[in-house]
Design a protein around this motif. Sequence first.
Motif, mmCIF file in Angstrom:
data_model
loop_
_atom_site.group_PDB
_atom_site.id
_atom_site.type_symbol
_atom_site.label_atom_id
_atom_site.label_comp_id
_atom_site.label_asym_id
_atom_site.label_seq_id
_atom_site.Cartn_x
_atom_site.Cartn_y
_atom_site.Cartn_z
ATOM 1 N N MET A 266 -21.387 14.911 29.574
ATOM 2 C CA MET A 266 -21.689 15.475 28.258
ATOM 3 C C MET A 266 -20.556 15.119 27.300
ATOM 4 O O MET A 266 -19.375 15.294 27.620
ATOM 5 C CB MET A 266 -21.854 16.991 28.337
ATOM 6 N N TYR A 267 -20.923 14.630 26.111
ATOM 7 C CA TYR A 267 -19.926 14.209 25.137
ATOM 8 C C TYR A 267 -20.256 14.778 23.759
ATOM 9 O O TYR A 267 -21.422 14.804 23.344
ATOM 10 C CB TYR A 267 -19.855 12.683 25.049
ATOM 11 N N LYS A 268 -19.195 15.245 23.085
ATOM 12 C CA LYS A 268 -19.300 15.666 21.699
ATOM 13 C C LYS A 268 -18.459 14.707 20.862
ATOM 14 O O LYS A 268 -17.255 14.583 21.070
ATOM 15 C CB LYS A 268 -18.797 17.096 21.521
ATOM 16 N N GLY A 269 -19.104 14.017 19.949
ATOM 17 C CA GLY A 269 -18.400 13.048 19.126
ATOM 18 C C GLY A 269 -18.516 13.380 17.657
ATOM 19 O O GLY A 269 -19.590 13.757 17.174
ATOM 20 N N ALA A 270 -17.400 13.268 16.939
ATOM 21 C CA ALA A 270 -17.383 13.459 15.484
ATOM 22 C C ALA A 270 -16.706 12.254 14.860
ATOM 23 O O ALA A 270 -15.562 11.931 15.205
ATOM 24 C CB ALA A 270 -16.653 14.751 15.129
ATOM 25 N N LEU A 271 -17.412 11.583 13.968
ATOM 26 C CA LEU A 271 -16.927 10.351 13.358
ATOM 27 C C LEU A 271 -17.036 10.483 11.840
ATOM 28 O O LEU A 271 -18.117 10.766 11.313
ATOM 29 C CB LEU A 271 -17.764 9.160 13.835
ATOM 30 N N PHE B 47 -16.125 8.560 8.030
ATOM 31 C CA PHE B 47 -15.953 7.169 7.614
ATOM 32 C C PHE B 47 -16.079 6.997 6.102
ATOM 33 O O PHE B 47 -16.905 7.633 5.438
ATOM 34 C CB PHE B 47 -16.976 6.272 8.314
ATOM 35 N N LYS B 48 -15.218 6.167 5.575
ATOM 36 C CA LYS B 48 -15.328 5.574 4.249
ATOM 37 C C LYS B 48 -14.385 4.372 4.241
ATOM 38 O O LYS B 48 -13.558 4.208 5.155
ATOM 39 C CB LYS B 48 -14.983 6.566 3.144
ATOM 40 N N THR B 49 -14.516 3.507 3.281
ATOM 41 C CA THR B 49 -13.697 2.300 3.252
ATOM 42 C C THR B 49 -12.211 2.640 3.340
ATOM 43 O O THR B 49 -11.708 3.473 2.581
ATOM 44 C CB THR B 49 -13.973 1.499 1.972
ATOM 45 N N GLY B 50 -11.534 2.001 4.309
ATOM 46 C CA GLY B 50 -10.110 2.193 4.495
ATOM 47 C C GLY B 50 -9.721 3.456 5.231
ATOM 48 O O GLY B 50 -8.526 3.741 5.381
ATOM 49 N N ASP B 51 -10.704 4.216 5.725
ATOM 50 C CA ASP B 51 -10.376 5.497 6.363
ATOM 51 C C ASP B 51 -11.491 5.888 7.324
ATOM 52 O O ASP B 51 -12.504 6.459 6.910
ATOM 53 C CB ASP B 51 -10.172 6.565 5.291
ATOM 54 N N LEU B 52 -11.300 5.565 8.611
ATOM 55 C CA LEU B 52 -12.272 5.943 9.649
ATOM 56 C C LEU B 52 -11.533 6.742 10.720
ATOM 57 O O LEU B 52 -10.491 6.319 11.212
ATOM 58 C CB LEU B 52 -12.928 4.697 10.251
ATOM 59 N N ASP B 53 -12.083 7.907 11.086
ATOM 60 C CA ASP B 53 -11.459 8.770 12.090
ATOM 61 C C ASP B 53 -12.468 9.105 13.177
ATOM 62 O O ASP B 53 -13.636 9.405 12.894
ATOM 63 C CB ASP B 53 -10.957 10.067 11.449
ATOM 64 N N SER B 54 -11.996 9.063 14.426
ATOM 65 C CA SER B 54 -12.862 9.280 15.588
ATOM 66 C C SER B 54 -12.317 10.400 16.463
ATOM 67 O O SER B 54 -11.187 10.317 16.959
ATOM 68 C CB SER B 54 -12.954 7.984 16.411
ATOM 69 N N TYR B 55 -13.131 11.430 16.652
ATOM 70 C CA TYR B 55 -12.809 12.510 17.572
ATOM 71 C C TYR B 55 -13.907 12.568 18.638
ATOM 72 O O TYR B 55 -15.097 12.543 18.314
ATOM 73 C CB TYR B 55 -12.760 13.860 16.854
ATOM 74 N N VAL B 56 -13.504 12.633 19.910
ATOM 75 C CA VAL B 56 -14.459 12.806 21.004
ATOM 76 C C VAL B 56 -13.974 13.957 21.878
ATOM 77 O O VAL B 56 -12.810 13.969 22.308
ATOM 78 C CB VAL B 56 -14.619 11.528 21.847
ATOM 79 N N GLN C 277 -11.680 19.735 10.524
ATOM 80 C CA GLN C 277 -13.097 20.031 10.678
ATOM 81 C C GLN C 277 -13.716 19.193 11.806
ATOM 82 O O GLN C 277 -14.565 19.670 12.556
ATOM 83 C CB GLN C 277 -13.824 19.767 9.359
ATOM 84 N N LEU C 278 -13.288 17.930 11.914
ATOM 85 C CA LEU C 278 -13.805 17.078 12.986
ATOM 86 C C LEU C 278 -13.437 17.662 14.356
ATOM 87 O O LEU C 278 -14.263 17.695 15.267
ATOM 88 C CB LEU C 278 -13.242 15.657 12.876
ATOM 89 N N ALA C 279 -12.190 18.081 14.521
ATOM 90 C CA ALA C 279 -11.760 18.652 15.787
ATOM 91 C C ALA C 279 -12.542 19.913 16.122
ATOM 92 O O ALA C 279 -12.927 20.147 17.270
ATOM 93 C CB ALA C 279 -10.268 18.958 15.749
#
Length: 385
Positions: free
Chosen positions: A318-323, A325-334, A382-384
């Motif tokens: 089971m995975y919870k992913g929050a991504l 994005f906008k130009t020059g700024d991408l953040d990935s939390y899993v 908020q992503l976390a």
Amino acid sequence: RSGPASFVDENGYVKIVGANMPRFDHDPVTRESKGLLAEQSAANWIKYGTDLTETGWGENGVSHSIAATEVAPDGNTGSVSEQTESSTNNYHATYIDMSIPMTSGQFYTVSTWLKKGPNYRTDINSGNYQLYCSRGTGSVAYVSINSDFDDFVSHSNTTARSLTKYRNGWIRVTYSFQSNQNSSNTMPHWLLGNGGSYQGNGTSSVYIWGCQFESMRFPTSYIPTYGSVVYRGADVVTLDRTELTDVFNPIEGTSVVYAHMPNNSGSAGMASYAFKNSSDSNVHLGLSRDSNSDPAYHYYHDGSNSGFSRASATTNNMYKGALSFKTGDLDSYVNGSLNSNTTTFTMPTIDNLRIGGTTGANYLGGHVARFMYYPVKLTNNQLAT
């Protein structure tokens, strides 16, 4: 989706649906919703999946009849086959007596629902029941279950096995194996007395329903058959045109997904979801899973730059992913942890959203429990959360 398919409904019954019906699957024991079921295409090579009295089923020391009043896993009566041992001294088996092709090196899976009959005997080979299938010359894959029909007691040449409880005393047993030669005479068996030769009593029986043989390395949902091989097409869930563009922000955004992502499909890049561009197949924003033991990862490709951030492995897939994005700024939390941030990302043109798969063999073979989209880039806190 083309072709018929099935899922477990909120009451724990197997529900058969026709083409293009979405399937919101449930745990057969807890009845908890698993979310949207998205599977690869597959075929059931057993031409009569429930009626063992029909052509294509063979008998040795057994007879078959329809148990008219027995409630099947789908909640209905009139479709359960009863396998009853004869009074001869023999091995007592039901087997597929038709041509099923098998290719060396390919993986296959057999699945079936079983339930003990009212006179099931436990004095022969401890009451164990066996399922086996030819794998090559002199080689079989088999599983044996105990007299309580709730656990495996032995197995051989299998790559995976499962036993799942269903309503009214039913279990679904599956086993997977790899063929070691080409064959056109593949014969799955259902064996009373754990496959041994013994003196039958003419009354001991087992109820059988929903038999399936598929060219997959893992079991998929039941594909109903009534006299021919039946193909279930891949689940293609797409949001496009104004249904997407009316809500999608082309400048920035955030996507959140909670999904069951197994690692056993045999293909790479199995996506729980992906934002795509219909004119550029490279464009991709989503959470995917490889076929090997590596955990899930956020993957992006803006048409020029690409990258991914891999999560830590989970024990339940089971995975919870929050991504965001906008130009020059991408953040990935899993699963609550920051996996990467990048400034090389350029916001591409997005015109469709795929859930449960992207293209070709890249289908999830699992469940998407929740998907959320925000037309703004949320903060990392908020992503976390």
